[in-house]
Motif scaffolding. Structure first.
Motif, mmCIF file in Angstrom:
data_model
loop_
_atom_site.group_PDB
_atom_site.id
_atom_site.type_symbol
_atom_site.label_atom_id
_atom_site.label_comp_id
_atom_site.label_asym_id
_atom_site.label_seq_id
_atom_site.Cartn_x
_atom_site.Cartn_y
_atom_site.Cartn_z
ATOM 1 N N SER A 160 0.827 -1.216 0.000
ATOM 2 C CA SER A 160 0.000 0.000 0.000
ATOM 3 C C SER A 160 0.854 1.256 0.000
ATOM 4 O O SER A 160 0.530 2.240 -0.674
ATOM 5 N N LEU A 161 1.957 1.243 0.764
ATOM 6 C CA LEU A 161 2.812 2.423 0.836
ATOM 7 C C LEU A 161 3.472 2.726 -0.506
ATOM 8 O O LEU A 161 3.465 3.859 -0.979
ATOM 9 N N LEU A 162 4.061 1.696 -1.144
ATOM 10 C CA LEU A 162 4.787 1.914 -2.396
ATOM 11 C C LEU A 162 3.861 2.304 -3.543
ATOM 12 O O LEU A 162 4.260 3.051 -4.447
ATOM 13 N N GLY A 186 11.100 9.724 7.232
ATOM 14 C CA GLY A 186 12.330 9.382 6.529
ATOM 15 C C GLY A 186 12.064 8.466 5.348
ATOM 16 O O GLY A 186 12.618 8.653 4.253
ATOM 17 N N LEU A 187 11.198 7.475 5.540
ATOM 18 C CA LEU A 187 10.837 6.570 4.450
ATOM 19 C C LEU A 187 10.100 7.313 3.347
ATOM 20 O O LEU A 187 10.321 7.067 2.159
ATOM 21 N N ASN A 188 9.223 8.228 3.744
ATOM 22 C CA ASN A 188 8.489 9.020 2.766
ATOM 23 C C ASN A 188 9.450 9.826 1.887
ATOM 24 O O ASN A 188 9.281 9.907 0.669
ATOM 25 N N THR A 189 10.467 10.424 2.525
ATOM 26 C CA THR A 189 11.474 11.177 1.765
ATOM 27 C C THR A 189 12.194 10.268 0.777
ATOM 28 O O THR A 189 12.377 10.619 -0.393
ATOM 29 N N LEU A 190 12.624 9.090 1.245
ATOM 30 C CA LEU A 190 13.355 8.158 0.395
ATOM 31 C C LEU A 190 12.510 7.732 -0.805
ATOM 32 O O LEU A 190 12.968 7.814 -1.960
ATOM 33 N N PHE A 191 11.286 7.257 -0.547
ATOM 34 C CA PHE A 191 10.428 6.777 -1.640
ATOM 35 C C PHE A 191 10.124 7.903 -2.625
ATOM 36 O O PHE A 191 10.144 7.711 -3.840
ATOM 37 N N TRP A 315 -8.797 14.014 13.477
ATOM 38 C CA TRP A 315 -8.921 12.588 13.191
ATOM 39 C C TRP A 315 -8.588 12.364 11.722
ATOM 40 O O TRP A 315 -8.976 13.152 10.861
ATOM 41 N N LEU A 316 -7.856 11.281 11.434
ATOM 42 C CA LEU A 316 -7.437 10.974 10.071
ATOM 43 C C LEU A 316 -7.863 9.567 9.670
ATOM 44 O O LEU A 316 -8.000 8.676 10.509
ATOM 45 N N ARG A 317 -8.024 9.395 8.356
ATOM 46 C CA ARG A 317 -8.264 8.054 7.801
ATOM 47 C C ARG A 317 -7.625 8.021 6.420
ATOM 48 O O ARG A 317 -7.782 8.949 5.624
ATOM 49 N N SER A 318 -6.864 6.951 6.124
ATOM 50 C CA SER A 318 -6.150 6.907 4.853
ATOM 51 C C SER A 318 -5.998 5.473 4.363
ATOM 52 O O SER A 318 -6.190 4.518 5.125
ATOM 53 N N ASN A 319 -5.621 5.358 3.083
ATOM 54 C CA ASN A 319 -5.366 4.018 2.526
ATOM 55 C C ASN A 319 -3.950 3.544 2.819
ATOM 56 O O ASN A 319 -3.556 2.470 2.386
ATOM 57 N N THR A 320 -3.174 4.365 3.528
ATOM 58 C CA THR A 320 -1.808 3.974 3.897
ATOM 59 C C THR A 320 -1.662 3.780 5.405
ATOM 60 O O THR A 320 -0.544 3.743 5.911
ATOM 61 N N GLN A 321 -2.791 3.669 6.107
ATOM 62 C CA GLN A 321 -2.648 3.527 7.556
ATOM 63 C C GLN A 321 -2.288 2.099 7.935
ATOM 64 O O GLN A 321 -2.393 1.172 7.138
ATOM 65 N N ILE A 322 -1.802 1.947 9.153
ATOM 66 C CA ILE A 322 -1.297 0.655 9.613
ATOM 67 C C ILE A 322 -2.397 -0.397 9.637
ATOM 68 O O ILE A 322 -3.588 -0.085 9.720
ATOM 69 N N LYS A 323 -1.944 -1.638 9.559
ATOM 70 C CA LYS A 323 -2.891 -2.750 9.702
ATOM 71 C C LYS A 323 -3.310 -2.886 11.154
ATOM 72 O O LYS A 323 -4.381 -3.411 11.451
ATOM 73 N N GLY A 324 -2.444 -2.410 12.072
ATOM 74 C CA GLY A 324 -2.755 -2.448 13.495
ATOM 75 C C GLY A 324 -1.474 -2.445 14.314
ATOM 76 O O GLY A 324 -0.373 -2.320 13.792
ATOM 77 N N TYR A 325 -1.643 -2.583 15.636
ATOM 78 C CA TYR A 325 -0.506 -2.652 16.554
ATOM 79 C C TYR A 325 -0.213 -4.113 16.889
ATOM 80 O O TYR A 325 -1.124 -4.918 17.056
#
Length: 452
Positions: A160-162, A186-191, A315-325
């Motif tokens: 999802s991130l890539l 940092g990952l966002n900058t790299l990608f 509050w935020l909602r996105s298609n790149t949010q975590i699957k969970g903790y």
């Protein structure tokens, strides 16, 4: 689209600019072709050792080799846990939270890998890990960077991130990797940098002077940073020692930017565009637009992330949010997928401004005090370099206001009177600091994020 098409498209985009410099690491330039070849070299190694669909701890900060290995691990559908900290206790704590199958590190600058296999006995993998493996998707685990308590382990679907970085318009820019390998920013900058065919510089020393010298040496165009780090550059006056003329854009995030600091930065760097970024480890980085380079108001661009404000909290909602903790409940998320950020905001039309954290609200005799309001007031004084406001327990009022300030002036008694007088003219009486403490340096985390 399958993972292969997402991943291969991302990698193929890198290979289009064959001889263009992709990464500068330790003063050595590596082309996109060399990056492409190194990724494939590591893919062959990983497959020969059957390191596929495993939990892998990658003990390294950014380097040409670690970036190449990261993408190779992604190709082999692993769950990657980047660990930058060299603190053994912190490393062990994270391994206790999520037991790895392998620990990888580098033996030398040539990129030879140390493979440590860990066969955990009778440990059942977390359901979220199994779900990713069943989908044949790679993942990445990031840890919360809180200064107290046990860190939360958050798992992202790398597929999802890539996906969000495909098809980026090519730009010939030089970026510097200020934020860390185990940080969503940092990952966002790299990608983002690699997807645009730009050049990314891995800094040798992540200090204000070290970064300043490399901005000068490599003619950096884009500096992703934090307000605290930018303030340290101003305090050290490194802009007088090194040239910042190449800078076109400074992006800032990870913490609240004060208006007074932004004003000082614009005075020093009038030709640089300032863009406030916003995101969380839980939801990823949103695409944002600042109201202007001189404003701390920003808007979240349409199609990036959904947001709403509940009781002044974002509050935020996105298609790149975590699957969970992995090691915590999902109480920060609502049943319909909204993440409660804990950030308090002020709204102006389509624009938002971060004014503080819910956890940092000071309760003075039942009155709610936002620390940032007092900080901004004190920072209006030219005699003050930096200021942090917090609450301190009081048996009568519940809490009272304490201000920690940095100043170059020797007459501290005079500065105290000046602060008190200025606050009295600007603020209600219960907001005026009861105690004013003088400190010598900014207190910040390894990620250059200020803390109380």
């Amino acid at each position: 689209m399958t993972l292969d098409s997402h991943f291969n498209k991302f990698i193929d985009d890198l290979n289009l600019n064959t001889q263009k410099t992709a990464i500068v690491d330790n003063s050595i330039s590596y082309s996109y072709e060399e990056l492409y070849k190194k990724i494939n070299f590591y893919i062959i190694q990983l497959k020969s050792k059957n390191i596929q669909k495993k939990i892998v701890y990658l003990l390294s900060d950014y380097s040409f080799n670690s970036i190449s290995l990261f993408f190779a691990l992604t190709h082999c559908r692993n769950i990657i846990v980047p660990v930058v900290s060299e603190n053994v206790n912190e490393q062990n704590q994270r391994m206790d939270i999520l037991s790895p199958d392998y620990i990888l590190s580098f033996l030398n600058s040539f990129g030879e890998i140390s493979y440590t296999e860990r066969k955990a006995k009778n440990i059942k993998r977390h359901l979220l890990i199994e779900e990713l493996f069943q989908k044949d998707n790679p993942g990445i685990v990031l840890f919360s960077s809180g200064t107290t308590g046990k860190p939360k382990a958050m798992i992202h679907d790398l597929n999802s991130l890539l996906k969000n970085f495909l098809g980026k318009r090519k730009k010939g820019l030089n970026f510097i990797l200020m934020l860390l390998f185990d940080h969503i920013g940092g990952l966002n900058t790299l990608f983002n940098c690699l997807s645009m065919g730009s050049t990314v510089i891995v800094p040798g020393q992540k200090t204000p002077e070290g970064i300043s010298s490399q901005i000068d040496k490599y003619k950096i165009n884009v500096l992703p940073s934090s307000p605290t780090f930018l303030n340290l550059i101003l305090i050290g006056k490194f802009y007088e020692k090194y040239s910042f003329d190449s800078l076109k854009l400074i992006t800032y995030g990870t913490e609240r930017m004060s208006q007074s600091l932004l004003n000082r930065l614009k005075d020093i760097f009038p030709r640089v565009k300032f863009l406030q970024t916003f995101g969380t480890s839980e939801t990823g980085i949103a695409s944002t637009t600042s109201e202007s380079s001189s404003s701390t108001f920003f808007k979240i661009d349409k199609g990036s992330q959904e947001y709403k404000i509940i009781n002044n909290e974002l509050w935020l909602r996105s298609n790149t949010q975590i699957k969970g903790y992995i090691n915590s409940s999902n109480e920060s998320f609502t049943e319909d997928g909204w993440f409660k950020t804990g950030d308090l905001v002020e709204k102006k039309g389509d624009f938002l401004k971060i004014i503080g954290r819910k956890t940092e609200v000071i309760n003075v005799g039942g009155e709610k005090v936002i620390a940032s309001e007092i900080e901004n007031t004190i920072l209006e004084l030219k005699e003050i370099i930096d200021c942090t406001v917090k609450g301190q327990s009081n048996p009568i009022t519940g809490q009272y206001v304490v201000a920690e300030v940095i100043t170059n002036y020797n007459d501290k008694k005079k500065i105290k009177l000046l602060i008190k007088s200025h606050c009295k003219n600007k603020l209600e009486s219960y907001k005026i600091p009861v105690k004013i403490k003088f400190i010598e340096t900014l207190k910040h985390t390894q990620r250059f994020k200020k803390y109380n």
